[in-house]
Design a protein around this motif. Structure first.
Motif: not given
Length: 169
Positions: A125, A132, A155
């Motif tokens: 990320g 990401y 994420a």
């Protein structure tokens, strides 16, 4: 221009000058007469010096107080605490360790000084773009990770957007 009275304009200028000029000129200051004799020195006044000071004795020595060292021990956990997170549609749960340096909650970890992440955490990320990258993305190898995620769900929970979705926009 016939309606302008030039003589009135000239008169107002002259009156303003006459009234302002005395305010600008200051009277000369009077000076003290110069001394005729160069041999005379101005009289001086002797100021007595301060009397000598007396020495003040220093504070008496202090006694030392012994302080006992603290002996209370704080218990430390052997392992990191874990949180159960449901995976997909299955009822099975996976235990994800909660890192004390998780910047975006469970399932995230700071990258190391060289950009490496924890073993088994494949999602990179970028904090500056909030994107990401997964290993199947063509930009995965060229991207320097600032934060690592254990999976795409972590994420997305941290409000990161997949690089694939961003590039289609």
């Amino acid at each position: 221009m016939n309606h302008v009275h030039w003589w009135l304009f000239g008169l107002s200028f002259a009156m303003g000058f006459v009234l302002t000029f005395p305010l600008l000129v200051r009277p000369a200051q009077r000076r003290a007469p110069a001394r005729t004799s160069a041999k005379q020195e101005p009289s001086t006044t002797k100021i007595p010096a301060d009397p000598p000071t007396t020495k003040i004795a220093a504070d008496p020595p202090t006694t030392k107080i012994s302080v006992e060292p603290l002996t209370a021990k704080i218990p430390v956990a052997e392992e990191f605490p874990t949180t159960k997170i449901a995976v997909g549609q299955e009822s099975a749960t996976t235990r994800i360790p909660v890192s004390p340096l998780a910047p975006y909650g469970p399932g995230s970890a700071n990258s190391g000084p060289d950009g490496s992440g924890p073993p088994g955490w494949p999602v990179k990320g970028r904090m500056d773009t909030k994107l990401y990258y997964t290993p199947d993305d063509p930009m995965y190898d060229a991207t320097a990770a600032q934060v690592w995620f254990i999976d795409e769900v972590s994420a997305q929970r941290a409000r990161f957007t997949a690089w694939r979705q961003r590039s289609k926009d």
